[in-house]
Design an enzyme around this catalytic site. Sequence first.
Site, PDB file in Angstrom:
ATOM      1  N   ASP A 139      29.647  34.722  34.747  1.00  0.00           N
ATOM      2  CA  ASP A 139      30.489  33.719  34.084  1.00  0.00           C
ATOM      3  C   ASP A 139      29.860  32.348  34.312  1.00  0.00           C
ATOM      4  O   ASP A 139      29.808  31.860  35.448  1.00  0.00           O
ATOM      5  CB  ASP A 139      31.895  33.798  34.710  1.00  0.00           C
ATOM      6  CG  ASP A 139      32.981  33.249  33.806  1.00  0.00           C
ATOM      7  OD1 ASP A 139      32.717  32.259  33.099  1.00  0.00           O
ATOM      8  OD2 ASP A 139      34.098  33.808  33.834  1.00  0.00           O
ATOM      9  N   ASP A 149      32.138  29.814  29.771  1.00  0.00           N
ATOM     10  CA  ASP A 149      33.431  29.157  29.904  1.00  0.00           C
ATOM     11  C   ASP A 149      33.543  27.965  28.943  1.00  0.00           C
ATOM     12  O   ASP A 149      32.627  27.129  28.879  1.00  0.00           O
ATOM     13  CB  ASP A 149      33.557  28.667  31.359  1.00  0.00           C
ATOM     14  CG  ASP A 149      34.949  28.202  31.704  1.00  0.00           C
ATOM     15  OD1 ASP A 149      35.870  29.032  31.681  1.00  0.00           O
ATOM     16  OD2 ASP A 149      35.109  26.993  31.989  1.00  0.00           O
ATOM     17  N   GLU A 166      33.733  31.583  25.407  1.00  0.00           N
ATOM     18  CA  GLU A 166      35.163  31.297  25.407  1.00  0.00           C
ATOM     19  C   GLU A 166      35.379  30.110  24.478  1.00  0.00           C
ATOM     20  O   GLU A 166      35.396  28.965  24.905  1.00  0.00           O
ATOM     21  CB  GLU A 166      35.677  30.981  26.817  1.00  0.00           C
ATOM     22  CG  GLU A 166      37.190  30.922  26.852  1.00  0.00           C
ATOM     23  CD  GLU A 166      37.761  30.179  28.050  1.00  0.00           C
ATOM     24  OE1 GLU A 166      38.927  30.395  28.371  1.00  0.00           O
ATOM     25  OE2 GLU A 166      37.050  29.348  28.648  1.00  0.00           O
ATOM     26  N   HIS A 179      42.339  36.419  33.148  1.00  0.00           N
ATOM     27  CA  HIS A 179      42.811  35.794  34.389  1.00  0.00           C
ATOM     28  C   HIS A 179      43.582  34.495  34.148  1.00  0.00           C
ATOM     29  O   HIS A 179      43.941  33.822  35.113  1.00  0.00           O
ATOM     30  CB  HIS A 179      41.600  35.516  35.285  1.00  0.00           C
ATOM     31  CG  HIS A 179      40.665  34.513  34.647  1.00  0.00           C
ATOM     32  ND1 HIS A 179      39.942  34.804  33.508  1.00  0.00           N
ATOM     33  CD2 HIS A 179      40.397  33.234  34.937  1.00  0.00           C
ATOM     34  CE1 HIS A 179      39.263  33.743  33.145  1.00  0.00           C
ATOM     35  NE2 HIS A 179      39.513  32.770  33.996  1.00  0.00           N
ATOM     36  N   ASP A 180      43.795  34.109  32.895  1.00  0.00           N
ATOM     37  CA  ASP A 180      44.487  32.847  32.587  1.00  0.00           C
ATOM     38  C   ASP A 180      45.868  33.044  31.977  1.00  0.00           C
ATOM     39  O   ASP A 180      46.616  32.081  31.848  1.00  0.00           O
ATOM     40  CB  ASP A 180      43.669  32.028  31.570  1.00  0.00           C
ATOM     41  CG  ASP A 180      42.398  31.440  32.158  1.00  0.00           C
ATOM     42  OD1 ASP A 180      42.336  31.228  33.379  1.00  0.00           O
ATOM     43  OD2 ASP A 180      41.464  31.186  31.367  1.00  0.00           O
TER      44      ASP A 180
HETATM   45  O1  TEU Z   1      39.854  28.409  30.604  1.00  0.00           O
HETATM   46  C1  TEU Z   1      39.939  27.495  29.539  1.00  0.00           C
HETATM   47  C2  TEU Z   1      41.289  27.132  29.118  1.00  0.00           C
HETATM   48  O2  TEU Z   1      41.432  26.551  28.080  1.00  0.00           O
HETATM   49  C3  TEU Z   1      42.391  27.434  30.083  1.00  0.00           C
HETATM   50  O3  TEU Z   1      42.378  26.384  30.961  1.00  0.00           O
HETATM   51  C4  TEU Z   1      43.727  27.563  29.471  1.00  0.00           C
HETATM   52  O4  TEU Z   1      44.032  26.434  28.728  1.00  0.00           O
HETATM   53  C5  TEU Z   1      44.735  27.675  30.574  1.00  0.00           C
HETATM   54  O5  TEU Z   1      44.286  28.623  31.507  1.00  0.00           O
HETATM   55  C6  TEU Z   1      46.066  28.132  30.056  1.00  0.00           C
HETATM   56  O6  TEU Z   1      46.914  28.276  31.166  1.00  0.00           O
HETATM   57  C7  TEU Z   1      38.664  28.497  31.301  1.00  0.00           C
HETATM   58  C8  TEU Z   1      38.809  29.500  32.419  1.00  0.00           C
HETATM   59  O7  TEU Z   1      39.058  30.765  31.866  1.00  0.00           O
HETATM   60  C9  TEU Z   1      39.880  29.041  33.358  1.00  0.00           C
HETATM   61  O8  TEU Z   1      40.129  29.969  34.373  1.00  0.00           O
HETATM   62  C10 TEU Z   1      39.413  27.736  33.947  1.00  0.00           C
HETATM   63  O9  TEU Z   1      40.429  27.203  34.768  1.00  0.00           O
HETATM   64  C11 TEU Z   1      39.054  26.719  32.876  1.00  0.00           C
HETATM   65  O10 TEU Z   1      38.259  27.258  31.837  1.00  0.00           O
HETATM   66  C12 TEU Z   1      38.248  25.608  33.487  1.00  0.00           C
HETATM   67  O11 TEU Z   1      36.979  26.078  33.835  1.00  0.00           O
END
Ligand code: TEU
Length: 516
Positions: free
Chosen positions: A107, A206, A262, A324-325
């Site tokens: 990642d 990311d 992403e 994971h988000d």
């Molecule tokens: O996520 C991008 C993102 O847009 C998320 O922050 C989303 O808006 C949020 O999780 C909704 O709750 C990526 C990664 O997947 C995330 O884990 C990171 O925190 C983020 O980028 C920053 O690197």
Amino acid sequence: MERSDSHSTESPNWWQSGVVYQIYPRSFADSNGDGVGDLQGIRSRLDYLEWLGVHVLWLSPVFRSPMRDFGYDVSDYCDIDPVFGTLADMDALIADCHARGIRLMLDWVPNHSSSDHPWFVESRRDRTNPKADWYVWRDEPVNNWLAAFPAGDRAWSFDPGREQWYLRCFLPEQPDLNWDNPDVEAAMHETLRFWLDRGVDGFRMDVVHLIGKQLDANDPDTAVERGYSHVTFNDVPVTHERLRGIRRVLDSYAGDRACVGEVYLLDEARMAEYYGHGDELQLSFNFSFLWAEWDAAILRAKVLATLNHLRPRNAWPTWVLSNHDVTRHRQRYGGSEAVARMAAVMLLTLPGTPFLYMGEELGLVDAEVPPDRVVDVDGRDGCRAPLPWTPTPDHGWPHDPWLPFVAAADECNVATLRERPGSVLHLYRDLLRLRHEHPELQIGEFTMIERDDNVLAYERSLGDRIFTIALNLSDSPSRLEIASDHRVLLATVPFDPSMPFDGMLPPQSALISTGT
Ligand code: TEU
């Protein structure tokens, strides 16, 4: 019946035929008893992943990090954080995966580093140091953008040392790199080469749509008033040039190295642009589909919109429901196991590359995290709960893990469900095997079967061989017009494989049938 054929390909690449399994390393398997999962833990569980039948692993970040965003704040792109192990452990993991025919994707976090990264430490020192222009510094905020978190924060933070503001689309401790500076672009390419040289097969990238920005373009006032972060609005032409540069780095290596971006734009047409003309991302996530409601008409429309925008570009779709988000999809869709089973059938039979998030094969919902155990700034702890391996109170973790287990871990764990034929875990395994055995399900033509009820149905075919996939999302039985020679190959409810398929779909069930 509306035909909407996806393009097919004779000899698919691994990132087209495979199924990707996302590991959130902190929560997968702990080898040293510190309560946090690690690389040796992953190595020790490869038997399980091979048994399950996944062909590609994506690891959320394992690079050095102060962990303010649990690894998405990188302080050294070319080293492993000690909590996960060492570079030697990563080399061993790469070798183990390859020996089993499993591909490994890391990642890569190109939009921002940690504020602890030596580049930022130097950059913030004064306005004239060699890295002064490696981040985005201004005398005052030059736009109205909001950060993703903490919710409602401006995307600009003031640095008292430089007496200037820097851009940070996420935490204050995640300053945005300045990709307008060619030295930054070159340095980031070097970080890719570092891992490509060590043999990784590719990267999940990311928020990669953020590496180009137009700082003087404000977000819509209405969006800012509602607290929407800048992330889903950022979409400017220069990013595509930079993606082509990244792609050239990947293509300079043998072995079909690939990336999935992403691209957090909630619109299929804009997302499709990031595939370029075969010269940008090989794959992009499709968040419009992830956020779709569990409703046949809505899902049908999202699938068709995705294919309509990708097909003219010869671009390969991806399908993902959990990561994971976000709250796990079983929970978002109402929580029943029947729904989790139907979603699995859909995810693993749509035309494109499916991404599974560790634990969905156990039918997990989110853990309930009491306030005193909350660690994430954005409320995402629940979907990051440790994977339960056993029914014992420790669930196979040698030490209390960093987050609580899901409430159902006594039942929903690997050991218990492995021993139970017919469990949701076995359903995932059966689906993976079916997909692996039948190229129709990987590269076959796709035809949507149009209906006006709450049934999602489509065909996948190569030549004369046709697979019909049908999900009945409603609470009553429904009939499917089906050729008389069809037999059910797999279903989410018990069925008799020796009987011809009469076309009746039980409520809240999905099946795959085939005939010629
Ligand atoms: O996520 C991008 C993102 O847009 C998320 O922050 C989303 O808006 C949020 O999780 C909704 O709750 C990526 C990664 O997947 C995330 O884990 C990171 O925190 C983020 O980028 C920053 O690197």
